[in-house]
Design an enzyme around this catalytic site. Structure first.
Site, PDB file in Angstrom:
ATOM      1  N   ASP A 120      27.664 -42.100 -61.778  1.00  0.00           N
ATOM      2  CA  ASP A 120      27.804 -40.788 -61.087  1.00  0.00           C
ATOM      3  C   ASP A 120      29.389 -40.631 -60.580  1.00  0.00           C
ATOM      4  OD1 ASP A 120      25.356 -41.584 -60.968  1.00  0.00           O
ATOM      5  OD2 ASP A 120      24.932 -40.671 -59.279  1.00  0.00           O
ATOM      6  N   HIS A 160      31.120 -37.808 -59.069  1.00  0.00           N
ATOM      7  CA  HIS A 160      31.249 -37.094 -57.783  1.00  0.00           C
ATOM      8  C   HIS A 160      32.482 -36.450 -57.255  1.00  0.00           C
ATOM      9  CE1 HIS A 160      26.853 -36.784 -56.497  1.00  0.00           C
ATOM     10  NE2 HIS A 160      27.002 -38.117 -56.651  1.00  0.00           N
ATOM     11  N   ASP A 201      25.967 -36.133 -62.356  1.00  0.00           N
ATOM     12  CA  ASP A 201      26.425 -35.889 -60.822  1.00  0.00           C
ATOM     13  C   ASP A 201      27.872 -35.899 -60.902  1.00  0.00           C
ATOM     14  OD1 ASP A 201      23.994 -35.637 -59.665  1.00  0.00           O
ATOM     15  OD2 ASP A 201      24.109 -37.343 -58.230  1.00  0.00           O
ATOM     16  N   HIS A 247      22.503 -33.281 -58.660  1.00  0.00           N
ATOM     17  CA  HIS A 247      23.649 -32.418 -57.838  1.00  0.00           C
ATOM     18  C   HIS A 247      24.207 -31.290 -58.765  1.00  0.00           C
ATOM     19  CE1 HIS A 247      24.295 -34.529 -54.061  1.00  0.00           C
ATOM     20  NE2 HIS A 247      23.797 -35.699 -54.792  1.00  0.00           N
ATOM     21  N   HIS A 293      19.468 -39.242 -65.803  1.00  0.00           N
ATOM     22  CA  HIS A 293      20.103 -39.342 -64.367  1.00  0.00           C
ATOM     23  C   HIS A 293      19.259 -39.925 -63.307  1.00  0.00           C
ATOM     24  CE1 HIS A 293      22.740 -38.629 -61.091  1.00  0.00           C
ATOM     25  NE2 HIS A 293      21.862 -38.236 -60.544  1.00  0.00           N
TER      26      HIS A 293
END
Length: 370
Positions: A45, A47, A81, A117, A225
Site C-alpha cells: 500500500d 497511500h 490503496d 480505499h 488487496h
C-alpha cells in the site's frame, strides 16, 4: 485528434513533465492469469506518499535516479490503496500510469490493483482524505476544467471520455478544500471535489482505476488487496474483475447507462462491501499466525489452477513483509506511507516462479522468505 492534444497539454502542465497522450478510453483489463515472470516484484500500500513510493520502486531496481522505468522485462504488482492518508494521490496515479507505459515498452509490466480505499472513495466515503490531498485535487480540477473549456470550442470533440469528464464543470464544485491542514488530518466526509472526480464513471475513476484488476495471478502467485475467500472463487474471479470495472465505469449491473444519468451514486457490487469483501478480508493477515485461516487459504489455492501462494496488502505488518501458513500467504503492507505508520521501505521479490522469494530492504542484505 484535438481532444487528445488538449489532454496531453493539460497533463503536461499539471504534472510538470511531458507524458504520453492519455488513452481516450480506459484500457482493457489484463487476463486473470498471466504467465510466470523471470522476476516478479510485489509492492504494498502506498497511500498518497509519492516520495516513499519512488524509494520502493528504486529499491526494487525498477526505476532509475530520474524516476524512469529501468526494470527491463520485470513484472511488478502493486496491491492497491493509492488513495487516502497522504497528500500526493493524483501525482502518484500519474507516476504509476507513466511507469506502466514504460514497462510495457521495455517488455515488462506494472500491474496496479484496486484496494479498499479506491472502492471507498468511488463509493463516496472520503473520511480518510487529507486536506493536502484536497489542495492537490483543486489544482488538478482547475487544469481539467481548462481542458474541458478548450474541448467545448471544438464541435468534433464530444467523445465519450470527454463527455463523462465534462460533468465536473457542470457540478460547480468549489475549489476550497475541506477544513484541516496538509499534514494528514482528515477532510470532511462530504467533499464535492472528490465526489465529482471519483464517482463511478468520473474522470479520475475512469482513467486510473477502471483499467486495473482487483485480482491477478502471475504464474503461481495470486495477488489481491485483502484476500480471496472460497465465496469469491465460487462467484468467479474473472467476474469480480469485470463487474468491478463496470461499476468503476459507471455501468449498473445488467445495464449500460451511466450512474450520472439518474443523479444517484451507483453502489458498489456486494463482493466489494463488508468484512468478507475481496478488498477488505483479513482472514490471512493476522499478526498472530495462529489466527490466520490457513485451511481456508489452502482450499482457495487448491481450487485455482497453478496457484501456490497469495500476496496480500491491506493489513499493516509491524514486523515488515512476512509470510504465514507455511509461506502460502505473503503480507506486503508495511505501513509505508508517512500518513499511515511511516514504515520502512520494503518490497518482495519472487524469482523462478516462487522457488526463490526474498524481502528487499533499504541498505540491508536481501532476506529469504519461507
Amino acid at each position: 485528434m484535438f481532444a487528445n492534444f488538449v489532454d496531453h497539454v493539460v497533463d503536461t502542465a499539471y504534472t510538470g513533465s511531458c507524458i504520453a497522450d492519455p488513452d481516450p478510453e480506459p484500457k482493457e483489463l489484463p487476463p486473470l492469469r498471466l504467465p510466470a515472470a523471470k522476476r516478479l516484484v510485489a509492492i504494498g500500500d502506498l497511500h498518497g506518499d509519492l516520495s516513499k513510493a519512488l524509494r520502493a520502486f528504486r529499491l526494487a531496481g525498477l526505476i532509475d535516479h530520474k524516476g524512469q522505468w529501468s526494470g527491463g522485462d520485470a513484472v511488478c504488482v502493486q496491491v492497491g490503496d493509492i488513495l487516502d492518508r497522504g497528500d500526493q494521490e493524483i501525482k502518484l496515479l500519474f507516476l504509476l500510469e507513466r511507469l506502466q507505459r514504460q514497462a510495457q515498452a521495455a517488455g515488462g509490466a506494472l500491474h496496479v490493483l484496486n484496494g479498499n480505499h479506491e472502492t471507498m472513495n468511488v463509493g463516496g466515503n472520503f473520511r480518510y482524505a487529507t486536506a493536502g490531498a484536497d489542495l492537490e485535487m483543486a489544482a488538478w480540477k482547475r487544469w481539467h476544467q481548462f481542458g474541458q473549456r478548450l474541448k467545448s470550442k471544438c464541435s468534433s470533440c464530444s467523445d465519450t471520455a470527454a463527455a463523462a469528464a465534462a460533468s465536473i464543470d457542470a457540478a460547480s464544485v468549489p475549489d476550497t478544500p475541506a477544513p484541516g491542514s496538509s499534514s494528514g488530518r482528515s477532510s470532511k466526509q462530504y467533499n464535492p471535489m472528490r465526489e465529482a472526480a471519483l464517482r463511478p464513471g468520473g474522470p479520475i475513476t475512469r482513467r486510473f482505476f477502471a483499467p486495473h484488476p482487483t485480482v491477478l495471478q502471475v504464474g503461481s502467485t495470486l495477488f489481491v488487496h485483502g484476500g480471496v475467500l472460497p465465496s469469491h472463487v465460487e462467484y468467479g474471479l474473472e467476474r469480480i474483475n469485470r463487474e468491478t470495472r463496470d461499476w468503476l465505469m459507471g455501468k449498473p449491473a445488467g445495464g449500460s447507462s451511466s450512474s450520472s444519468s439518474s443523479g444517484k451514486r451507483l453502489p458498489p457490487p456486494e463482493f466489494l462491501r463488508g468484512a468478507d469483501a475481496v478488498v477488505w478480508a483479513r482472514d490471512y493477515s493476522a499478526r498472530d499466525e495462529d489466527r490466520c485461516d490457513c485451511d481456508k487459504l489452502q482450499q482457495v489455492l487448491e481450487s485455482l489452477p497453478g496457484a501456490q501462494r497469495m500476496v496480500v496488502g491491506h493489513t499493516i505488518q509491524d514486523r515488515g513483509i512476512n509470510g504465514a501458513c507455511g509461506g502460502r500467504v505473503l503480507r506486503v503492507d508495511v505501513g509505508l506511507s508517512a500518513g499511515c505508520g511511516n514504515g520502512e521501505v520494503q518490497v518482495l521479490e519472487i524469482t523462478q516462479d516462487g522457488h526463490h522469494i526474498v524481502r528487499l530492504r533499504e541498505n540491508k542484505e536481501p532476506q529469504p522468505k519461507e
